[in-house]
Design a protein around this motif. Sequence first.
Motif, PDB file in Angstrom:
ATOM      1  N   PHE A 183       9.901   0.412  -5.756  1.00 48.20           N
ATOM      2  CA  PHE A 183       9.932  -0.926  -6.340  1.00 48.20           C
ATOM      3  C   PHE A 183      10.411  -1.946  -5.305  1.00 48.20           C
ATOM      4  CE2 PHE A 183      10.382   2.016  -9.856  1.00 48.20           C
ATOM      5  CZ  PHE A 183       9.504   1.504 -10.809  1.00 48.20           C
ATOM      6  N   LEU A 184      11.363  -1.532  -4.480  1.00 45.71           N
ATOM      7  CA  LEU A 184      11.857  -2.406  -3.422  1.00 45.71           C
ATOM      8  C   LEU A 184      10.750  -2.711  -2.418  1.00 45.71           C
ATOM      9  CD1 LEU A 184      14.195  -3.871  -2.015  1.00 45.71           C
ATOM     10  CD2 LEU A 184      14.817  -1.701  -0.938  1.00 45.71           C
ATOM     11  N   GLU A 185       9.996  -1.689  -2.036  1.00 43.05           N
ATOM     12  CA  GLU A 185       8.866  -1.899  -1.125  1.00 43.05           C
ATOM     13  C   GLU A 185       7.837  -2.845  -1.733  1.00 43.05           C
ATOM     14  OE1 GLU A 185       8.127   1.751   1.976  1.00 43.05           O
ATOM     15  OE2 GLU A 185       7.113   1.822   0.040  1.00 43.05           O
ATOM     16  N   MET A 186       7.549  -2.667  -3.004  1.00 37.49           N
ATOM     17  CA  MET A 186       6.566  -3.505  -3.686  1.00 37.49           C
ATOM     18  C   MET A 186       7.006  -4.971  -3.684  1.00 37.49           C
ATOM     19  SD  MET A 186       5.183  -3.227  -7.620  1.00 37.49           S
ATOM     20  CE  MET A 186       6.836  -3.598  -8.255  1.00 37.49           C
ATOM     21  N   LEU A 204       0.818  -1.210   0.000  1.00 33.45           N
ATOM     22  CA  LEU A 204       0.000   0.000   0.000  1.00 33.45           C
ATOM     23  C   LEU A 204       0.852   1.261   0.000  1.00 33.45           C
ATOM     24  CD1 LEU A 204      -2.779   1.257   0.075  1.00 33.45           C
ATOM     25  CD2 LEU A 204      -2.755   1.083   2.574  1.00 33.45           C
ATOM     26  N   PHE A 205       1.896   1.277   0.824  1.00 35.25           N
ATOM     27  CA  PHE A 205       2.735   2.465   0.894  1.00 35.25           C
ATOM     28  C   PHE A 205       3.524   2.673  -0.396  1.00 35.25           C
ATOM     29  CE2 PHE A 205       1.318   2.607   5.056  1.00 35.25           C
ATOM     30  CZ  PHE A 205       1.864   3.657   5.773  1.00 35.25           C
ATOM     31  N   SER A 206       3.899   1.573  -1.061  1.00 30.04           N
ATOM     32  CA  SER A 206       4.592   1.722  -2.347  1.00 30.04           C
ATOM     33  C   SER A 206       3.643   2.267  -3.409  1.00 30.04           C
ATOM     34  CB  SER A 206       5.174   0.381  -2.802  1.00 30.04           C
ATOM     35  OG  SER A 206       4.150  -0.556  -3.094  1.00 30.04           O
ATOM     36  N   LEU A 207       2.366   1.886  -3.323  1.00 33.66           N
ATOM     37  CA  LEU A 207       1.378   2.375  -4.297  1.00 33.66           C
ATOM     38  C   LEU A 207       1.307   3.898  -4.284  1.00 33.66           C
ATOM     39  CD1 LEU A 207      -0.994   2.027  -6.270  1.00 33.66           C
ATOM     40  CD2 LEU A 207      -2.493   1.760  -4.279  1.00 33.66           C
ATOM     41  N   PHE A 208       1.257   4.494  -3.098  1.00 31.57           N
ATOM     42  CA  PHE A 208       1.197   5.951  -2.999  1.00 31.57           C
ATOM     43  C   PHE A 208       2.425   6.601  -3.620  1.00 31.57           C
ATOM     44  CE2 PHE A 208      -1.964   5.024   0.289  1.00 31.57           C
ATOM     45  CZ  PHE A 208      -2.905   6.005   0.037  1.00 31.57           C
ATOM     46  N   LYS A 209       3.568   5.962  -3.480  1.00 32.86           N
ATOM     47  CA  LYS A 209       4.808   6.532  -4.015  1.00 32.86           C
ATOM     48  C   LYS A 209       4.830   6.505  -5.532  1.00 32.86           C
ATOM     49  CE  LYS A 209       7.581   5.200   0.049  1.00 32.86           C
ATOM     50  NZ  LYS A 209       6.478   4.688   0.867  1.00 32.86           N
ATOM     51  N   PHE A 210       4.170   5.511  -6.148  1.00 31.71           N
ATOM     52  CA  PHE A 210       4.196   5.389  -7.605  1.00 31.71           C
ATOM     53  C   PHE A 210       3.403   6.501  -8.294  1.00 31.71           C
ATOM     54  CE2 PHE A 210       5.379   0.836  -6.955  1.00 31.71           C
ATOM     55  CZ  PHE A 210       6.518   0.852  -7.746  1.00 31.71           C
ATOM     56  N   PHE A 211       2.519   7.176  -7.576  1.00 32.78           N
ATOM     57  CA  PHE A 211       1.752   8.260  -8.184  1.00 32.78           C
ATOM     58  C   PHE A 211       2.656   9.424  -8.598  1.00 32.78           C
ATOM     59  CE2 PHE A 211      -1.826   6.313  -5.733  1.00 32.78           C
ATOM     60  CZ  PHE A 211      -2.653   6.078  -6.820  1.00 32.78           C
TER      61      PHE A 211
END
Length: 216
Positions: free
Chosen positions: A136-139, A101-108
Amino acid sequence: QVHVDLEKGTALLTTASVFQTKLLKEALPSKFTLIESNTQTVKQNNVFARDKKAPQGSKLEQLKPLFLIFGFLLLISGALNFRDFTPLAFMLDFMGLFFLLFSLFKFFDLSGFSMSFAMYDPLAKRVPLYAMIYPFLEMILGFMLLAQIQVPITLLVTVIVLGVTSVGVSMALVQKKQITCACLGTVLKLPMTQATFIENSVMIFMATFILLKHHI
């Protein structure tokens, strides 16, 4: 001269000569407003840019999105393990969901995140590329934890990655720097507070607890 106040979401630009602000208005995103002030006595031109969505209110109110996300992650993890609850499975699911979830916010906004992240993460400051690949690492970590693939290695990497970030967060808090936390990218602007340190500490504790307690 430029003075940026991240806490208030403002930037003050002072120039030695008057210039047309048309180009500046065209370059800035629509979320900014410009206030122009000509000071003839000192022959300076002041341009004041304010973020319309600048965080207001107490830090507790500003951190509300973070607390809500944590609460829902706990509920989802609990629901996934409701029938056959074990602390190990619950923590692995929570950590996996957290990373995804936290990686998703970063991809925006990858570029915006990388700039904010590099302001306090020690490794990102030295290696700008690390800030770009961090989401990408978080994902990947999130996927591996949920799928329970190479769990020991994944947990060890989690401790190292979040440990490095926690060092930077601690230094920023000690120095009382007014910077934005990049944990949720630039979508939700959160102030750097003790909550950011606690967030990383919880994840590090879970990873360390699983490694030591369950000898995975």
